[in-house]
Design a protein around this motif. Sequence first.
Motif, PDB file in Angstrom:
ATOM      1  N   GLY A 147       0.821  -1.203   0.000  1.00 12.28           N
ATOM      2  CA  GLY A 147       0.000   0.000   0.000  1.00 12.28           C
ATOM      3  C   GLY A 147       0.855   1.253   0.000  1.00 12.28           C
ATOM      4  O   GLY A 147       2.087   1.194   0.083  1.00 12.28           O
ATOM      5  N   PRO A 148       0.206   2.400  -0.085  1.00  9.96           N
ATOM      6  CA  PRO A 148       0.932   3.671  -0.161  1.00  9.96           C
ATOM      7  C   PRO A 148       1.594   4.045   1.160  1.00  9.96           C
ATOM      8  O   PRO A 148       1.196   3.569   2.224  1.00  9.96           O
ATOM      9  CB  PRO A 148      -0.182   4.673  -0.512  1.00  9.96           C
ATOM     10  CG  PRO A 148      -1.432   4.046  -0.003  1.00  9.96           C
ATOM     11  CD  PRO A 148      -1.251   2.566  -0.157  1.00  9.96           C
ATOM     12  N   VAL A 149       2.578   4.908   1.082  1.00 12.95           N
ATOM     13  CA  VAL A 149       3.232   5.434   2.281  1.00 12.95           C
ATOM     14  C   VAL A 149       2.176   6.088   3.178  1.00 12.95           C
ATOM     15  O   VAL A 149       1.277   6.778   2.696  1.00 12.95           O
ATOM     16  CB  VAL A 149       4.320   6.454   1.883  1.00 12.95           C
ATOM     17  CG1 VAL A 149       4.834   7.205   3.104  1.00 12.95           C
ATOM     18  CG2 VAL A 149       5.480   5.737   1.184  1.00 12.95           C
ATOM     19  N   GLY A 150       2.292   5.832   4.484  1.00 16.60           N
ATOM     20  CA  GLY A 150       1.288   6.340   5.410  1.00 16.60           C
ATOM     21  C   GLY A 150       1.905   7.098   6.565  1.00 16.60           C
ATOM     22  O   GLY A 150       3.051   7.557   6.498  1.00 16.60           O
ATOM     23  N   ASP A 151       1.117   7.209   7.615  1.00 17.36           N
ATOM     24  CA  ASP A 151       1.551   7.950   8.800  1.00 17.36           C
ATOM     25  C   ASP A 151       0.906   7.317  10.032  1.00 17.36           C
ATOM     26  O   ASP A 151       0.293   6.255   9.950  1.00 17.36           O
ATOM     27  CB  ASP A 151       1.178   9.429   8.672  1.00 17.36           C
ATOM     28  CG  ASP A 151      -0.311   9.641   8.431  1.00 17.36           C
ATOM     29  OD1 ASP A 151      -1.101   8.659   8.581  1.00 17.36           O
ATOM     30  OD2 ASP A 151      -0.704  10.762   8.091  1.00 17.36           O
ATOM     31  N   ARG A 152       1.060   7.994  11.158  1.00 16.47           N
ATOM     32  CA  ARG A 152       0.526   7.437  12.404  1.00 16.47           C
ATOM     33  C   ARG A 152      -0.988   7.259  12.334  1.00 16.47           C
ATOM     34  O   ARG A 152      -1.526   6.253  12.817  1.00 16.47           O
ATOM     35  CB  ARG A 152       0.895   8.357  13.578  1.00 16.47           C
ATOM     36  CG  ARG A 152       0.583   7.760  14.928  1.00 16.47           C
ATOM     37  CD  ARG A 152       1.017   8.671  16.066  1.00 16.47           C
ATOM     38  NE  ARG A 152       0.996   7.966  17.338  1.00 16.47           N
ATOM     39  CZ  ARG A 152      -0.101   7.714  18.039  1.00 16.47           C
ATOM     40  NH1 ARG A 152      -1.276   8.101  17.591  1.00 16.47           N
ATOM     41  NH2 ARG A 152      -0.024   7.057  19.187  1.00 16.47           N
ATOM     42  N   THR A 153      -1.674   8.217  11.723  1.00 16.98           N
ATOM     43  CA  THR A 153      -3.133   8.119  11.611  1.00 16.98           C
ATOM     44  C   THR A 153      -3.537   6.862  10.842  1.00 16.98           C
ATOM     45  O   THR A 153      -4.491   6.171  11.210  1.00 16.98           O
ATOM     46  CB  THR A 153      -3.689   9.377  10.905  1.00 16.98           C
ATOM     47  OG1 THR A 153      -3.301  10.523  11.669  1.00 16.98           O
ATOM     48  CG2 THR A 153      -5.194   9.330  10.789  1.00 16.98           C
ATOM     49  N   ALA A 154      -2.795   6.575   9.773  1.00 19.85           N
ATOM     50  CA  ALA A 154      -3.101   5.376   8.977  1.00 19.85           C
ATOM     51  C   ALA A 154      -2.818   4.108   9.777  1.00 19.85           C
ATOM     52  O   ALA A 154      -3.555   3.121   9.683  1.00 19.85           O
ATOM     53  CB  ALA A 154      -2.279   5.401   7.686  1.00 19.85           C
ATOM     54  N   LEU A 155      -1.733   4.136  10.561  1.00 18.23           N
ATOM     55  CA  LEU A 155      -1.423   2.986  11.426  1.00 18.23           C
ATOM     56  C   LEU A 155      -2.543   2.741  12.433  1.00 18.23           C
ATOM     57  O   LEU A 155      -2.937   1.597  12.679  1.00 18.23           O
ATOM     58  CB  LEU A 155      -0.137   3.263  12.206  1.00 18.23           C
ATOM     59  CG  LEU A 155       1.202   2.752  11.695  1.00 18.23           C
ATOM     60  CD1 LEU A 155       2.299   3.162  12.684  1.00 18.23           C
ATOM     61  CD2 LEU A 155       1.193   1.245  11.521  1.00 18.23           C
ATOM     62  N   VAL A 156      -3.051   3.811  13.018  1.00 18.50           N
ATOM     63  CA  VAL A 156      -4.124   3.686  14.011  1.00 18.50           C
ATOM     64  C   VAL A 156      -5.388   3.130  13.352  1.00 18.50           C
ATOM     65  O   VAL A 156      -6.065   2.254  13.911  1.00 18.50           O
ATOM     66  CB  VAL A 156      -4.398   5.050  14.691  1.00 18.50           C
ATOM     67  CG1 VAL A 156      -5.678   4.993  15.514  1.00 18.50           C
ATOM     68  CG2 VAL A 156      -3.216   5.455  15.569  1.00 18.50           C
ATOM     69  N   ALA A 157      -5.703   3.608  12.145  1.00 13.21           N
ATOM     70  CA  ALA A 157      -6.881   3.098  11.436  1.00 13.21           C
ATOM     71  C   ALA A 157      -6.738   1.608  11.152  1.00 13.21           C
ATOM     72  O   ALA A 157      -7.700   0.833  11.266  1.00 13.21           O
ATOM     73  CB  ALA A 157      -7.074   3.882  10.130  1.00 13.21           C
TER      74      ALA A 157
END
Length: 213
Positions: A147-157
């Motif tokens: 998947g695309p590069v993410g961030d902390r918010t994406a990790l939490v989701a």
Amino acid sequence: MHYAIITHWHWDHGDGDGWGRAAGATLIADKLAVQRFTQTIRVVEWGHSFSPVLTKDLPNSVLTGDKLLRFDGETVRIRHYRPGHTDGDLAALFEKTDILQTGDTFWNGMYPFIDYVTGGSIDGAIAAANANIAMVGARTVVIPGHGPVGDRTALVAFRDMLVSVRARVSSLKSQGKSLEEVQAAHPAAAFDVKWGRSVIDGKLFTALVYRGV
Ligand SMILES: [Zn+2]
């Protein structure tokens, strides 16, 4: 000195190991992942058997726990997860540049594969997701296994999705329902639009969760 961190044994993350060794790189992997590279492994869901890797191509820096690597002005914090997506996963936090490479302990925007044949589990996947979240800040760049590069918010989701689907599947299984009955109830339906449109659909992901609860 060149290093490569091999996050786990799966072919789409480790098939270049021989090239790295041939180029003189030090290949870092968890002890259990290195053991998996030496085995013949049948992954049922993929309908494929994987052959052992030649000894000369194996990772040659074998970790038995976490490791701190100081290299070229950077500090790399390598975490091991047993189990996670498999029984020998690594994630690597590059502290100075503030980048976390999760391997397959994070799939951004898609259901993850969980490899029970080699020791992965839904609870391990959730534990790894929580540990990843604990390592990052709001500005950390989070590179998933897929998947695309993410961030902390994406990790939490991602973590929240895992926890929710696990709870729903566990509830149905504890009522004595078979896998087919649980799949027919579509416990992951609320998540399928966002997470179920890639290699792992809601039906297969339900089966992967069912197996571990
Ligand atoms: Zn994988």
